[in-house]
Design an enzyme around this catalytic site. Structure first.
Site, PDB file in Angstrom:
ATOM      1  N   ASP A   1       2.570  -5.706 -28.925  1.00 43.08           N
ATOM      2  CA  ASP A   1       1.560  -5.669 -29.985  1.00 43.08           C
ATOM      3  C   ASP A   1       2.257  -5.416 -31.322  1.00 43.08           C
ATOM      4  O   ASP A   1       3.005  -4.436 -31.468  1.00 43.08           O
ATOM      5  CB  ASP A   1       0.531  -4.577 -29.711  1.00 43.08           C
ATOM      6  CG  ASP A   1      -0.640  -4.660 -30.677  1.00 43.08           C
ATOM      7  OD1 ASP A   1      -1.570  -5.446 -30.402  1.00 43.08           O
ATOM      8  OD2 ASP A   1      -0.606  -3.957 -31.706  1.00 43.08           O
TER       9      ASP A   1
ATOM     10  N   ASN B   1      -2.258  -9.063 -43.263  1.00 45.47           N
ATOM     11  CA  ASN B   1      -3.381  -9.918 -43.640  1.00 45.47           C
ATOM     12  C   ASN B   1      -4.081  -9.407 -44.898  1.00 45.47           C
ATOM     13  O   ASN B   1      -4.427 -10.180 -45.799  1.00 45.47           O
ATOM     14  CB  ASN B   1      -4.391  -9.997 -42.492  1.00 45.47           C
ATOM     15  CG  ASN B   1      -3.958 -10.973 -41.416  1.00 45.47           C
ATOM     16  OD1 ASN B   1      -3.282 -11.961 -41.689  1.00 45.47           O
ATOM     17  ND2 ASN B   1      -4.335 -10.688 -40.181  1.00 45.47           N
TER      18      ASN B   1
ATOM     19  N   HIS C   1      -4.325 -14.400 -44.894  1.00 50.41           N
ATOM     20  CA  HIS C   1      -4.267 -14.847 -43.504  1.00 50.41           C
ATOM     21  C   HIS C   1      -3.212 -15.918 -43.272  1.00 50.41           C
ATOM     22  O   HIS C   1      -2.665 -16.021 -42.171  1.00 50.41           O
ATOM     23  CB  HIS C   1      -5.646 -15.360 -43.079  1.00 50.41           C
ATOM     24  CG  HIS C   1      -6.702 -14.292 -43.080  1.00 50.41           C
ATOM     25  ND1 HIS C   1      -6.699 -13.253 -42.179  1.00 50.41           N
ATOM     26  CD2 HIS C   1      -7.779 -14.092 -43.888  1.00 50.41           C
ATOM     27  CE1 HIS C   1      -7.736 -12.451 -42.409  1.00 50.41           C
ATOM     28  NE2 HIS C   1      -8.408 -12.945 -43.448  1.00 50.41           N
TER      29      HIS C   1
ATOM     30  N   ASP D   1      -0.404 -15.728 -40.423  1.00 52.31           N
ATOM     31  CA  ASP D   1      -0.092 -16.749 -39.422  1.00 52.31           C
ATOM     32  C   ASP D   1       1.402 -17.028 -39.378  1.00 52.31           C
ATOM     33  O   ASP D   1       1.979 -17.256 -38.303  1.00 52.31           O
ATOM     34  CB  ASP D   1      -0.864 -18.034 -39.722  1.00 52.31           C
ATOM     35  CG  ASP D   1      -2.357 -17.879 -39.506  1.00 52.31           C
ATOM     36  OD1 ASP D   1      -2.757 -16.898 -38.854  1.00 52.31           O
ATOM     37  OD2 ASP D   1      -3.118 -18.742 -39.990  1.00 52.31           O
TER      38      ASP D   1
ATOM     39  N   GLU E   1      -2.807 -10.215 -32.536  1.00 46.73           N
ATOM     40  CA  GLU E   1      -1.377 -10.003 -32.743  1.00 46.73           C
ATOM     41  C   GLU E   1      -0.694  -9.494 -31.474  1.00 46.73           C
ATOM     42  O   GLU E   1       0.367  -8.887 -31.527  1.00 46.73           O
ATOM     43  CB  GLU E   1      -1.160  -8.996 -33.879  1.00 46.73           C
ATOM     44  CG  GLU E   1      -1.657  -7.590 -33.613  1.00 46.73           C
ATOM     45  CD  GLU E   1      -3.117  -7.389 -33.959  1.00 46.73           C
ATOM     46  OE1 GLU E   1      -3.525  -6.227 -34.139  1.00 46.73           O
ATOM     47  OE2 GLU E   1      -3.860  -8.386 -34.036  1.00 46.73           O
TER      48      GLU E   1
END
Length: 426
Positions: A268, A276, A281, A285, A311
């Site tokens: 994680d 973000n 965003h 990505d 994530e």
């Protein structure tokens, strides 16, 4: 790279020039050349509908199966007309397919050149083995036609592999020669072309029978692309949660039957929401893709890497050395953690280029117990418990379940299996 292209194309021009100097045209050969060139052009036009669907799911804009016409021309026509047929087919491909897709002209030219040289090599084999008349001589005919097929494929693949090796020094075997399914498609096309050439020696009308199988083959390639798109996460290129789960079920069953080791890591990305919220965003990505690449770089080719959701990532590692499996799992997880901390991800923002660093990841892992009835959900729950311990210890940490923490009779209460989801954070 320029030198390689120049030498290959100059060689092709010289051989084409020699072929045309020695050319003695016959009406029948000219008509057959026109027929094969026209069939190749019609095939391209009919296949555009299939390829339009492929463009929606894949990066490649066209699957070139024109070998069925170019190889048939190489087998049946004199060198001059064979080269003219190939040039006609690839010129039409350029204006109808590659140019609209902004494919570099030099690459199209080089591809056509390799096909020309492959065709000339196949023709030489046909000449040495006695021409088309030998094809009806049982096994000898099969051997002669197979030798010409091998010469065509070998010259074409080796020249392309040379260009890739020069332009990409660290290219893998798949980069050089293509994936196994791509090789299989090309071999199927070559076999279809050989059968076409054989039937055309009986009647030219048989050319009509080729269109159905070649278009079916084109659709089979489309199916492969759709299947890959359905099992691949669009942001990271990893397996989707559903695809990973299905393969993990098979791996667990296989490991139980073979009594082999199997391990799972759940990873994680720490504080991903900050990325973000701070950079947007799109930047998030890019970070996810970079982390996915980092994970893949630290595991083996047959390890299954998937995006769990948001994530979170998951890795299945079969066949670790049994005597030190837990230590190996710890080492793999630690290498991933360290690699992520050294990531520097360049992104474009409204304020200009930016490099995102100071990333970290928490990792939990476990060996998969051989307990009868152990499920993917139960295994994920064991690894997830260790992930939470890594998070609770301050993040940027690795926790692997010890042998005493892995149930031998009854697995813990399972966490739901990974399901596809759209994370609001990504």
């Amino acid at each position: 790279m320029i030198a390689v292209l120049g030498v290959v194309e100059m060689l092709a021009l010289i051989l084409i020039g020699v072929a045309w100097v020695q050319f003695q045209p016959t009406f029948e050969a000219v008509v057959l050349a026109v027929l094969l060139a026209a069939a190749g052009i019609v095939h391209t036009e009919v296949a555009t509908g299939v390829e339009r669907a492929r463009r929606q799911v894949g990066e490649k804009s066209y699957t070139d199966l024109s070998t069925v016409w170019t190889f048939a021309a190489a087998l049946l026509l004199p060198p001059a007309l064979a080269t003219a047929t190939i040039v006609a087919v690839y010129t039409h491909l350029w204006f109808r397919v590659w140019k609209p897709a902004r494919y570099p002209l030099f690459r199209n030219t080089f591809t056509a050149t390799t096909v020309l040289l492959a065709a000339l090599a196949a023709q030489e084999v046909v000449r040495v083995t006695g021409g088309t008349d030998t094809w009806a001589n049982g096994l000898a005919g099969v051997a002669a036609l197979s030798a010409a097929t091998f010469a065509y494929a070998a010259v074409n693949w080796l020249l392309i592999a040379l260009a890739v090796a020069v332009s990409t020094p660290d290219a893998t075997r798949e980069n050089l020669f293509g994936q196994l399914d791509e090789i299989a498609v090309e071999l199927a096309t070559l076999c279809l072309a050989a059968m076409l050439a054989l039937t055309l020696t009986v009647s030219w009308w048989f050319v009509l029978l080729v269109f159905i199988p070649i278009l079916v083959l084109q659709r089979a390639v489309l199916y492969r692309e759709l299947a890959a798109a359905a099992t691949t996460d669009g942001k990271t290129g990893l397996l989707t949660a559903t695809a990973w789960n299905a393969r993990a079920v098979e791996a667990i069953d296989r490991a139980r039957r073979e009594r082999s080791t199997l391990a799972v890591l759940v990873l994680d990305l720490d504080h991903f929401k900050r990325v973000n919220d701070t950079h947007g965003h799109v930047a998030g990505d890019r970070v996810l893709a970079a982390v996915a690449d980092a994970v893949r770089a630290e595991v083996r080719g047959d390890d299954l890497v998937g995006r769990f959701g948001g994530e979170e990532f998951v890795v299945l590692l079969p066949g670790l050395p049994e005597a030190r499996a837990t230590a190996e799992l710890q080492a793999v997880a630690e290498r991933i953690r360290v690699r992520v901390t050294h990531l520097a991800v360049p992104v474009e923002t409204p304020d200009g280029p930016l490099t995102i660093s100071d990333l970290s990841i928490s990792v939990g892992g476990t060996m998969v117990p051989h307990t009868p009835g152990t499920t993917v959900e139960q295994t994920i729950a064991l690894a997830d418990r260790e992930l939470y311990r890594a998070k609770d210890s301050g993040r940027n940490a690795v926790r692997i379940a010890t042998a005493t923490e892995i149930p031998t009779q009854r697995a813990e209460e399972p966490r739901p299996a990974p399901q596809p989801e759209v994370s609001p954070e990504s």
